[in-house]
Design a protein around this motif. Structure first.
Motif, PDB file in Angstrom:
ATOM      1  N   ASP A 196      -5.399 -34.707   9.644  1.00  0.00           N
ATOM      2  CA  ASP A 196      -5.386 -33.282   9.916  1.00  0.00           C
ATOM      3  C   ASP A 196      -4.041 -32.702   9.560  1.00  0.00           C
ATOM      4  O   ASP A 196      -3.003 -33.257   9.908  1.00  0.00           O
ATOM      5  N   VAL A 197      -4.053 -31.600   8.861  1.00  0.00           N
ATOM      6  CA  VAL A 197      -2.812 -30.910   8.559  1.00  0.00           C
ATOM      7  C   VAL A 197      -2.995 -29.451   8.908  1.00  0.00           C
ATOM      8  O   VAL A 197      -4.115 -28.945   8.973  1.00  0.00           O
ATOM      9  N   GLN A 198      -1.893 -28.765   9.146  1.00  0.00           N
ATOM     10  CA  GLN A 198      -1.949 -27.346   9.464  1.00  0.00           C
ATOM     11  C   GLN A 198      -2.099 -26.550   8.172  1.00  0.00           C
ATOM     12  O   GLN A 198      -1.292 -26.676   7.273  1.00  0.00           O
ATOM     13  N   ALA A 199      -3.168 -25.777   8.050  1.00  0.00           N
ATOM     14  CA  ALA A 199      -3.342 -24.927   6.865  1.00  0.00           C
ATOM     15  C   ALA A 199      -2.445 -23.719   7.025  1.00  0.00           C
ATOM     16  O   ALA A 199      -2.573 -22.950   7.966  1.00  0.00           O
ATOM     17  N   VAL A 200      -1.495 -23.552   6.138  1.00  0.00           N
ATOM     18  CA  VAL A 200      -0.521 -22.481   6.261  1.00  0.00           C
ATOM     19  C   VAL A 200      -0.440 -21.710   4.964  1.00  0.00           C
ATOM     20  O   VAL A 200      -0.754 -22.227   3.896  1.00  0.00           O
ATOM     21  N   GLN A 201      -0.020 -20.480   5.056  1.00  0.00           N
ATOM     22  CA  GLN A 201       0.213 -19.676   3.881  1.00  0.00           C
ATOM     23  C   GLN A 201       1.562 -20.027   3.282  1.00  0.00           C
ATOM     24  O   GLN A 201       2.527 -20.253   4.011  1.00  0.00           O
ATOM     25  N   ALA A 202       1.620 -20.100   1.956  1.00  0.00           N
ATOM     26  CA  ALA A 202       2.875 -20.419   1.292  1.00  0.00           C
ATOM     27  C   ALA A 202       3.838 -19.252   1.442  1.00  0.00           C
ATOM     28  O   ALA A 202       3.444 -18.093   1.360  1.00  0.00           O
ATOM     29  N   PRO A 203       5.117 -19.550   1.684  1.00  0.00           N
ATOM     30  CA  PRO A 203       6.092 -18.465   1.735  1.00  0.00           C
ATOM     31  C   PRO A 203       6.179 -17.796   0.381  1.00  0.00           C
ATOM     32  O   PRO A 203       6.207 -18.452  -0.651  1.00  0.00           O
ATOM     33  N   GLN A 204       6.204 -16.485   0.377  1.00  0.00           N
ATOM     34  CA  GLN A 204       6.175 -15.749  -0.869  1.00  0.00           C
ATOM     35  C   GLN A 204       7.426 -14.905  -1.025  1.00  0.00           C
ATOM     36  O   GLN A 204       8.153 -14.648  -0.075  1.00  0.00           O
ATOM     37  N   ALA A 205       7.623 -14.479  -2.244  1.00  0.00           N
ATOM     38  CA  ALA A 205       8.734 -13.594  -2.522  1.00  0.00           C
ATOM     39  C   ALA A 205       8.505 -12.264  -1.811  1.00  0.00           C
ATOM     40  O   ALA A 205       7.379 -11.929  -1.455  1.00  0.00           O
ATOM     41  N   GLU A 235       5.782 -19.484 -18.650  1.00  0.00           N
ATOM     42  CA  GLU A 235       6.062 -18.128 -18.182  1.00  0.00           C
ATOM     43  C   GLU A 235       5.809 -17.938 -16.690  1.00  0.00           C
ATOM     44  O   GLU A 235       6.724 -17.578 -15.939  1.00  0.00           O
ATOM     45  N   VAL A 236       4.585 -18.138 -16.243  1.00  0.00           N
ATOM     46  CA  VAL A 236       4.208 -17.771 -14.884  1.00  0.00           C
ATOM     47  C   VAL A 236       4.910 -18.624 -13.831  1.00  0.00           C
ATOM     48  O   VAL A 236       5.500 -18.100 -12.875  1.00  0.00           O
ATOM     49  N   ILE A 237       4.889 -19.945 -14.000  1.00  0.00           N
ATOM     50  CA  ILE A 237       5.456 -20.808 -12.962  1.00  0.00           C
ATOM     51  C   ILE A 237       6.984 -20.707 -12.907  1.00  0.00           C
ATOM     52  O   ILE A 237       7.555 -20.559 -11.814  1.00  0.00           O
ATOM     53  N   PRO A 238       7.711 -20.751 -14.044  1.00  0.00           N
ATOM     54  CA  PRO A 238       9.155 -20.501 -13.951  1.00  0.00           C
ATOM     55  C   PRO A 238       9.463 -19.116 -13.371  1.00  0.00           C
ATOM     56  O   PRO A 238      10.421 -18.947 -12.607  1.00  0.00           O
ATOM     57  N   GLY A 239       8.642 -18.129 -13.709  1.00  0.00           N
ATOM     58  CA  GLY A 239       8.849 -16.792 -13.163  1.00  0.00           C
ATOM     59  C   GLY A 239       8.620 -16.739 -11.671  1.00  0.00           C
ATOM     60  O   GLY A 239       9.343 -16.025 -10.940  1.00  0.00           O
ATOM     61  N   ALA A 240       7.637 -17.492 -11.186  1.00  0.00           N
ATOM     62  CA  ALA A 240       7.379 -17.540  -9.743  1.00  0.00           C
ATOM     63  C   ALA A 240       8.578 -18.111  -8.996  1.00  0.00           C
ATOM     64  O   ALA A 240       8.968 -17.610  -7.936  1.00  0.00           O
ATOM     65  N   ARG A 241       9.173 -19.155  -9.560  1.00  0.00           N
ATOM     66  CA  ARG A 241      10.373 -19.719  -8.948  1.00  0.00           C
ATOM     67  C   ARG A 241      11.525 -18.708  -8.952  1.00  0.00           C
ATOM     68  O   ARG A 241      12.245 -18.556  -7.967  1.00  0.00           O
ATOM     69  N   ASP A 242      11.668 -17.973 -10.053  1.00  0.00           N
ATOM     70  CA  ASP A 242      12.773 -17.025 -10.177  1.00  0.00           C
ATOM     71  C   ASP A 242      12.692 -15.889  -9.163  1.00  0.00           C
ATOM     72  O   ASP A 242      13.726 -15.348  -8.746  1.00  0.00           O
ATOM     73  N   GLY A 257      11.487 -16.202  -6.180  1.00  0.00           N
ATOM     74  CA  GLY A 257      11.620 -16.722  -4.827  1.00  0.00           C
ATOM     75  C   GLY A 257      10.426 -17.440  -4.256  1.00  0.00           C
ATOM     76  O   GLY A 257      10.454 -17.865  -3.099  1.00  0.00           O
ATOM     77  N   MET A 258       9.357 -17.587  -5.021  1.00  0.00           N
ATOM     78  CA  MET A 258       8.222 -18.357  -4.524  1.00  0.00           C
ATOM     79  C   MET A 258       8.572 -19.843  -4.505  1.00  0.00           C
ATOM     80  O   MET A 258       9.300 -20.322  -5.374  1.00  0.00           O
ATOM     81  N   LYS A 259       8.031 -20.537  -3.555  1.00  0.00           N
ATOM     82  CA  LYS A 259       8.299 -21.977  -3.439  1.00  0.00           C
ATOM     83  C   LYS A 259       7.397 -22.744  -4.400  1.00  0.00           C
ATOM     84  O   LYS A 259       6.175 -22.668  -4.324  1.00  0.00           O
ATOM     85  N   VAL A 260       8.021 -23.496  -5.312  1.00  0.00           N
ATOM     86  CA  VAL A 260       7.301 -24.326  -6.270  1.00  0.00           C
ATOM     87  C   VAL A 260       7.635 -25.782  -5.957  1.00  0.00           C
ATOM     88  O   VAL A 260       8.786 -26.200  -6.046  1.00  0.00           O
ATOM     89  N   GLN A 261       6.645 -26.551  -5.575  1.00  0.00           N
ATOM     90  CA  GLN A 261       6.822 -27.926  -5.114  1.00  0.00           C
ATOM     91  C   GLN A 261       6.343 -28.914  -6.171  1.00  0.00           C
ATOM     92  O   GLN A 261       5.398 -28.628  -6.930  1.00  0.00           O
ATOM     93  N   ALA A 262       6.972 -30.081  -6.245  1.00  0.00           N
ATOM     94  CA  ALA A 262       6.531 -31.154  -7.141  1.00  0.00           C
ATOM     95  C   ALA A 262       5.767 -32.212  -6.354  1.00  0.00           C
ATOM     96  O   ALA A 262       6.084 -32.480  -5.189  1.00  0.00           O
ATOM     97  N   TYR A 263       4.768 -32.795  -6.982  1.00  0.00           N
ATOM     98  CA  TYR A 263       3.981 -33.881  -6.396  1.00  0.00           C
ATOM     99  C   TYR A 263       3.943 -35.020  -7.399  1.00  0.00           C
ATOM    100  O   TYR A 263       3.514 -34.832  -8.550  1.00  0.00           O
TER     101      TYR A 263
END
Length: 503
Positions: free
Chosen positions: A39-48, A310-317, A319-325
């Motif tokens: 079980d994990v807590q379903a949470v909203q990702a922190p956004q810009a 474009e989109v993913i590097p821009g999301a990081r720029d 302030g969106m959290k971009v995680q690696a797996y």
């Protein structure tokens, strides 16, 4: 619901899982046992700041029980497939045959089904007829149900009043169908799993989605640890001590490459592997929060066409959290004729094969064709895979090769280091009469085929030599039914190669 189809593997028949839970109890002890009952807590990702919203806390979620309700898979079928041409001349890239019985699209679809994800769209815009036919015949009657509401559907590029352009890239393809994906969000989908249709690998996406949820990320990227020798051919990522992506570099070299070294052990990679593979390459596989994806594509970057550049590097720029797996299994991008050829032939040699269709806990599904067993009449077959419904006549030798479904190989032939894709149907004598000399589909008596790919429904006459006699790297004789790419002879689908031809 329609009666359940039986789907065949190379080793034994496999049934496509159906019903509310999708996977039958006998398959619950899966190859990724840690994915069970957590079980994990379903949470909203922190956004810009631009996309932040006030949302109510969601209840505790069981990934395994709820993933087929909260995750929708979008499989990107690719563009024209020019690097795989002529294999993509008459079919979409995901519909290219693989491993005698399968097609490339069967890999991501099977991975989804084995991960309890049963809502899938495949986006494509080139030659989608064979892909659509395969998906509808292989999965349509078995994935969906009155409770599970699953589906596997092709979404082809089409004009609308809003947009009259073809897909301009991966991000643009998703953007053009965002109106449809928003309907899925209203039905409870929280995250989109974005996959490629031309990769060969086996992956449990439940672990991937769990990491995405636990890290509270807006975007999570599947990353492949790699050594310096391999790293120059990929888009690389740099991460901090928590696995959050801090930088991107596209195929860097020299000092720029050295600067992308990271400690991959923070992603769960063992210390020995981390020291040997200090780079992490993007696999082009993502989990994205639904609200973040909508905001990025429609508002923040409405003109961006590509996710990776474009989109993913821009999301990081912003302030969106971009995680690696970290994914530590076998993975191969089958984007070129050479990569396709090597990946297929590697399947035939147990000593070198890194991927196998023989996994009862995570099978690869495909269309039920109900073909008869293959018939080998006094033929020699060494380190090869022979698909269903083939006939191989006496005196023929087949070594280190893949022989696809319904293949007819004549007497006294030599097939080495080659892929024979087979045929889409069995031909009647009446149909054969329309061909010069009534030459049947397949390889004629006494022919030699080395380091070649013979596409489906091709007719290679007797005593031909498909061997790249001049040893050239590239040649285009498509008008005569063949091309050479990366030194590999490719006989184009539906071609006629007259008897005695030497290539």
């Amino acid at each position: 619901m329609l009666p359940m189809q039986q789907h065949r593997g190379l080793l034994q028949g496999q049934r496509l899982p159906v019903g509310k839970g999708l996977l039958p109890p006998s398959q619950q002890r899966r190859w990724s046992r840690k994915a069970q009952g957590v079980d994990v807590q379903a949470v909203q990702a922190p956004q810009a700041p631009e996309v932040s919203q006030s949302v109510a806390a969601t209840p505790v979620m069981n990934i395994d029980a709820d993933i087929n309700k909260t995750v929708l898979s979008i499989i990107l079928g690719g563009g024209a497939g020019t690097r795989l041409y002529p294999l993509t001349k008459k079919r979409a890239k995901p519909a290219v045959p693989l491993g005698a019985n399968y097609r490339l699209i069967d890999i991501p679809v099977s991975n989804c089904l084995n991960s309890n994800i049963n809502k899938m769209y495949c986006l494509t815009q080139f030659n989608s007829a064979s892909l659509n036919r395969h998906l509808s015949q292989a999965y349509l009657s078995s994935v969906g149900g009155i409770h599970s509401q699953g589906f596997v559907e092709v979404l082809a590029a089409s004009q609308s009043n809003v947009n009259k352009n073809w897909f301009q890239g991966t991000a643009d393809a998703v953007r053009q169908y965002m109106w449809l994906f928003e309907e899925a969000v209203r039905d409870g989908v929280e995250d989109f799993l974005i996959l490629s249709g031309d990769h060969l690998y086996r992956m449990d996406y439940r672990d991937f989605v769990r990491k995405h949820k636990e890290s509270q990320a807006a975007i999570t990227i599947a990353a492949l640890p790699c050594a310096e020798k391999e790293a120059t051919g990929f888009g690389l990522m740099k991460i901090d001590g928590n696995g959050v992506v801090t930088d991107f570099a596209e195929k860097p070299k020299g000092d720029a490459l050295k600067s992308m070294q990271v400690d991959t052990s923070v992603l769960g990679v063992d210390k020995e592997t981390a020291s040997k593979r200090p780079y992490i390459a993007s696999m082009g596989i993502y989990v994205m929060q639904a609200k973040a994806l909508k905001e990025l594509l429609l508002n923040t970057f409405p003109n961006a066409n590509d996710f990776g550049n474009e989109v993913i590097p821009g999301a990081r720029d912003i302030g969106m959290k971009v995680q690696a797996y970290a994914f530590q299994g076998y993975w191969e991008d089958i984007g070129t004729v050479e990569a396709f050829y090597n990946s297929n032939l590697a399947l035939a040699d147990p000593a070198t094969a890194q991927f196998s269709f023989y996994d009862r806990d995570a099978p690869i599904y495909t269309m039920s064709r109900f073909l008869p067993p293959s018939k080998l009449m006094d033929a020699e077959v060494v380190k090869s895979i022979v698909g269903d419904g083939c006939v191989i006549k006496p005196g023929t030798s087949i070594k280190n090769s893949i022989v696809g479904i319904r293949s007819l190989i004549g007497a006294d032939c030599t097939i080495e280091d080659s892929m024979i894709m087979g045929a889409d149907y069995y031909e009647t004598l009446e149909e054969c009469e329309y061909v010069p000399g009534c030459m049947p589909m397949g390889v004629g008596d006494g022919s030699i085929v080395r380091r070649a790919i013979i596409d489906k429904n091709s007719r290679v006459g007797g005593k031909c030599q498909i061997v790249n006699k001049e040893g050239v790297k590239e040649a285009n004789q498509e008008g005569k039914g063949w091309v050479i790419k990366d030194g590999i002879v490719v006989i184009v689908k539906d071609s006629y190669i007259p008897p005695g031809t030497v290539i």
